[in-house]
Design an enzyme around this catalytic site. Structure first.
Site, PDB file in Angstrom:
ATOM      1  N   CYS A  22      -0.963   2.008   5.769  1.00  0.00           N
ATOM      2  CA  CYS A  22      -0.157   1.357   5.146  1.00  0.00           C
ATOM      3  C   CYS A  22      -0.167   1.241   3.537  1.00  0.00           C
ATOM      4  O   CYS A  22       0.742   1.368   2.829  1.00  0.00           O
ATOM      5  CB  CYS A  22      -0.111   0.143   5.876  1.00  0.00           C
ATOM      6  SG  CYS A  22      -1.430  -0.807   5.548  1.00  0.00           S
ATOM      7  N   HIS A  47      -2.577  -5.606   6.132  1.00  0.00           N
ATOM      8  CA  HIS A  47      -1.347  -4.720   6.296  1.00  0.00           C
ATOM      9  C   HIS A  47      -0.277  -5.031   5.147  1.00  0.00           C
ATOM     10  O   HIS A  47      -0.099  -6.049   4.725  1.00  0.00           O
ATOM     11  CB  HIS A  47      -0.585  -4.858   7.505  1.00  0.00           C
ATOM     12  CG  HIS A  47       0.276  -3.900   7.960  1.00  0.00           C
ATOM     13  ND1 HIS A  47       0.161  -2.606   8.287  1.00  0.00           N
ATOM     14  CD2 HIS A  47       1.614  -4.024   8.235  1.00  0.00           C
ATOM     15  CE1 HIS A  47       1.250  -1.746   8.468  1.00  0.00           C
ATOM     16  NE2 HIS A  47       2.051  -2.675   8.509  1.00  0.00           N
ATOM     17  N   HIS A  86       6.789   0.760   6.339  1.00  0.00           N
ATOM     18  CA  HIS A  86       5.460   0.774   6.430  1.00  0.00           C
ATOM     19  C   HIS A  86       4.666   1.868   7.290  1.00  0.00           C
ATOM     20  O   HIS A  86       5.643   2.549   7.900  1.00  0.00           O
ATOM     21  CB  HIS A  86       5.117  -0.710   6.648  1.00  0.00           C
ATOM     22  CG  HIS A  86       5.381  -1.100   8.133  1.00  0.00           C
ATOM     23  ND1 HIS A  86       4.525  -1.152   9.080  1.00  0.00           N
ATOM     24  CD2 HIS A  86       6.599  -1.089   8.709  1.00  0.00           C
ATOM     25  CE1 HIS A  86       5.140  -1.589  10.080  1.00  0.00           C
ATOM     26  NE2 HIS A  86       6.417  -1.462   9.911  1.00  0.00           N
TER      27      HIS A  86
END
Length: 165
Positions: free
Chosen positions: A68, A120, A136
């Site tokens: 990510c 993340h 992502h």
């Protein structure tokens, strides 16, 4: 005396016109800056979404696989904007903004899998009144677009950071 009064009135009129034109050029500069920023945001989103379908790879920063933060890092690097490499460190830069003030081009951060720290990140591609979409790299599906309406992301949302002015 009459000539001096006329001269002063002309000088004031010329000065007034001059200051008006300066204000116009300031507005033009501000408008051009907004256009440049919009173009930059669109370029970043296009660069990131061009990678949809690329597989997930821990530590990855290329078309052979992205994690990510690698996707975000590489996307911004394509526009000569240097970001930290990890999502945890990326969350420390820019300005944290409320979720309801999020814009295209902002970064969105999560604490997934019951993590105690941010782990993340995604790049916001679209903002609607009740939903934010972001690109992502997910561990299970690779580079995709997801939504804050999805329970997983709704429950793990942490913050939005504005990197660009």
């Amino acid at each position: 005396m009459k000539r001096i009064v006329i001269f002063l009135l002309l000088a004031i009129a010329v000065t007034s016109c001059k200051s008006t034109s300066t204000a116009v050029s300031k507005n033009s500069t501000k408008s051009e800056s907004k256009k440049e920023n919009r173009a930059l945001v669109n370029n970043l989103i296009e660069k990131a979404t061009d990678n949809i379908g690329v597989r997930y790879k821990a530590g990855g920063t290329t078309k052979s696989g992205f994690d990510c933060s690698g996707l975000v890092y590489t996307t911004f690097e394509s526009e000569n904007i240097q970001l930290p490499r990890s999502s945890f460190d990326q969350a420390k830069i820019g300005k944290v903004v409320p979720l309801n003030d999020a814009k295209k081009g902002d970064l969105i951060f999560f604490k997934t899998n019951k993590s105690r720290q941010i782990n993340h990140v995604g790049l916001i591609t679209e903002v609607n009144s009740d939903e934010i979409k972001f690109v992502h790299s997910s561990t299970s599906k690779g580079v995709i677009i997801s939504s804050t309406k999805e329970t997983y992301y709704k429950n793990s949302f942490e913050q939005v950071n504005r990197i660009l002015p």
